[in-house]
Motif scaffolding. Structure first.
Motif, PDB file in Angstrom:
ATOM      1  N   LYS A   1       0.848  -1.198   0.000  1.00 54.44           N
ATOM      2  CA  LYS A   1       0.000   0.000   0.000  1.00 54.44           C
ATOM      3  C   LYS A   1       0.878   1.240   0.000  1.00 54.44           C
ATOM      4  O   LYS A   1       1.850   1.327   0.745  1.00 54.44           O
ATOM      5  CB  LYS A   1      -0.928   0.007   1.214  1.00 54.44           C
ATOM      6  N   LEU A   2       0.539   2.194  -0.863  1.00 51.78           N
ATOM      7  CA  LEU A   2       1.294   3.437  -0.923  1.00 51.78           C
ATOM      8  C   LEU A   2       0.947   4.244   0.322  1.00 51.78           C
ATOM      9  O   LEU A   2      -0.124   4.838   0.416  1.00 51.78           O
ATOM     10  CB  LEU A   2       0.938   4.205  -2.202  1.00 51.78           C
ATOM     11  N   GLU A   3       1.862   4.244   1.280  1.00 53.26           N
ATOM     12  CA  GLU A   3       1.558   4.810   2.586  1.00 53.26           C
ATOM     13  C   GLU A   3       1.622   6.333   2.625  1.00 53.26           C
ATOM     14  O   GLU A   3       0.980   6.955   3.437  1.00 53.26           O
ATOM     15  CB  GLU A   3       2.522   4.248   3.640  1.00 53.26           C
ATOM     16  N   ARG A   4       2.424   6.930   1.720  1.00 50.18           N
ATOM     17  CA  ARG A   4       2.484   8.386   1.771  1.00 50.18           C
ATOM     18  C   ARG A   4       1.106   8.940   1.441  1.00 50.18           C
ATOM     19  O   ARG A   4       0.407   8.459   0.562  1.00 50.18           O
ATOM     20  CB  ARG A   4       3.524   8.934   0.791  1.00 50.18           C
TER      21      ARG A   4
ATOM     22  N   VAL B   1      -5.253  13.206   1.763  1.00 45.43           N
ATOM     23  CA  VAL B   1      -6.230  12.121   1.778  1.00 45.43           C
ATOM     24  C   VAL B   1      -5.526  10.781   1.663  1.00 45.43           C
ATOM     25  O   VAL B   1      -4.430  10.681   1.121  1.00 45.43           O
ATOM     26  CB  VAL B   1      -7.247  12.264   0.625  1.00 45.43           C
ATOM     27  N   ASP B   2      -6.187   9.756   2.176  1.00 44.36           N
ATOM     28  CA  ASP B   2      -5.704   8.393   2.029  1.00 44.36           C
ATOM     29  C   ASP B   2      -6.010   7.949   0.599  1.00 44.36           C
ATOM     30  O   ASP B   2      -7.143   8.040   0.140  1.00 44.36           O
ATOM     31  CB  ASP B   2      -6.424   7.493   3.033  1.00 44.36           C
ATOM     32  N   LEU B   3      -4.994   7.446  -0.116  1.00 46.67           N
ATOM     33  CA  LEU B   3      -5.178   7.055  -1.512  1.00 46.67           C
ATOM     34  C   LEU B   3      -5.944   5.748  -1.660  1.00 46.67           C
ATOM     35  O   LEU B   3      -6.286   5.356  -2.773  1.00 46.67           O
ATOM     36  CB  LEU B   3      -3.817   6.936  -2.204  1.00 46.67           C
ATOM     37  N   GLY B   4      -6.185   5.045  -0.572  1.00 47.70           N
ATOM     38  CA  GLY B   4      -6.947   3.806  -0.652  1.00 47.70           C
ATOM     39  C   GLY B   4      -6.124   2.667  -1.215  1.00 47.70           C
ATOM     40  O   GLY B   4      -4.974   2.452  -0.819  1.00 47.70           O
ATOM     41  N   PHE B   5      -6.689   1.950  -2.196  1.00 47.93           N
ATOM     42  CA  PHE B   5      -6.047   0.753  -2.742  1.00 47.93           C
ATOM     43  C   PHE B   5      -5.098   1.112  -3.892  1.00 47.93           C
ATOM     44  O   PHE B   5      -5.188   0.565  -4.995  1.00 47.93           O
ATOM     45  CB  PHE B   5      -7.100  -0.262  -3.172  1.00 47.93           C
ATOM     46  N   VAL B   6      -4.206   2.035  -3.611  1.00 47.77           N
ATOM     47  CA  VAL B   6      -3.124   2.389  -4.532  1.00 47.77           C
ATOM     48  C   VAL B   6      -1.845   1.784  -3.970  1.00 47.77           C
ATOM     49  O   VAL B   6      -1.522   1.988  -2.799  1.00 47.77           O
ATOM     50  CB  VAL B   6      -2.975   3.908  -4.679  1.00 47.77           C
ATOM     51  N   GLY B   7      -1.148   1.030  -4.803  1.00 48.38           N
ATOM     52  CA  GLY B   7       0.042   0.343  -4.310  1.00 48.38           C
ATOM     53  C   GLY B   7       1.284   0.698  -5.084  1.00 48.38           C
ATOM     54  O   GLY B   7       1.239   1.416  -6.087  1.00 48.38           O
TER      55      GLY B   7
END
Length: 296
Positions: free
Chosen positions: A139-142, A153-159
């Protein structure tokens, strides 16, 4: 034989003489081509691209195609009434959106490209990062800051690629098969992640030790301040061009992705215009080249 026929034959011989040293240079070499969503919009261009991939494979090159599909994903989401939100240039991907992303990338786009290549006499197979655990995503944590100044914002299911296993590709390459890869991967947590296609291509190319990674975009390459194409750049020169304002805007993430790919082990990365006829062949098989070559 008429004079015009002889002249045509001589032109063909000269073309072959120019291409042959380049063909020998890339014989049995792996070339990863990132095929962008915008470059795929024109069917005529798409069929020409497919023909070029077949010709490369028949010439002894091992092409690997990684495709995007941003515009097509956006169109499907709009059709289904799902609003698209972007933050820092990345699509915020919730559970409903990632299902659409997987459907469009791994389904319609991937199989369309496979169909075009096969129609031109090739043997393409469509895969994604999930197949054979090819790419394991994290998961892309940044938390990307949106460009309009709104809160992060949280990007969600972006990896992003955490691990690449080339087992499947090793079985495919060199066997008259052309892999076409969709940038969708599974995480160690079992979730499906949407991975930026450029980053995905860089990770694949690095793991394969590719001789070239070609980014087909909608621009000719990196331009100088007079808007003239820069044919070759080293990584240290890129840093300077960003600092002095020569490289700006959307070209900055492009060249940063090129640097990432070089760090993964790719020998050279090229940014070139995907809508230029036979851009890949011009870049690889002529003295002139077609874009900007970036090396370490």
């Amino acid at each position: 034989m008429s004079g015009s026929t002889i002249a045509t034959a001589q032109q063909q011989a000269e073309t072959l003489m120019q291409a042959l040293p380049h063909m020998l240079r890339y014989d049995e070499a792996t070339v990863v081509v990132k095929y962008g969503g915008h470059a795929m919009g024109d069917e005529t261009v798409a069929r020409e691209f497919a023909r070029d991939m077949v010709l490369l494979e028949q010439s002894g090159v091992n092409p690997v195609v990684v495709h995007g599909g941003g515009p097509q994903i956006g169109a499907m989401l709009k059709k289904l009434g799902i609003a698209s939100q972007f933050s820092g240039g990345l699509r915020v991907t919730d559970k409903a959106t990632v299902e659409i992303v997987e459907m469009v990338l791994c389904g319609s786009i991937n199989k369309q490209i496979v169909g075009f290549i096969n129609a031109e006499g090739g043997h393409a197979i469509g895969l994604c990062g999930k197949d054979g655990n090819m790419v394991t995503a994290a998961k892309l944590e940044r938390r990307a800051e949106s460009i309009d100044g709104e809160p992060e914002v949280d990007l969600g299911f972006v990896g992003e690629p955490a691990k690449v296993d080339t087992t499947v590709l090793d079985q495919v390459l060199g066997r008259d098969l052309i892999p076409v890869l969709a940038p969708v991967a599974q995480g160690a947590d079992g979730e499906t992640y949407n991975v930026n296609a450029d980053t995905f291509a860089g990770a694949i190319a690095g793991a394969l030790g590719a001789k070239r990674l070609l980014f087909l975009t909608d621009v000719p390459g990196v331009l100088d301040k007079n808007k003239q194409l820069i044919k070759e750049l080293r990584v240290d020169q890129i840093r300077g061009l960003i600092a002095d304002g020569t490289i700006t805007g959307g070209m900055i993430p492009k060249v940063e992705t090129c640097i990432y790919a070089l760090e993964q082990g790719v020998e050279g990365v090229v940014i070139l215009d995907g809508k230029m006829p036979h851009a890949v062949l011009v870049e690889l098989l002529t003295d002139h080249g077609a874009g900007t070559l970036i090396t370490r």
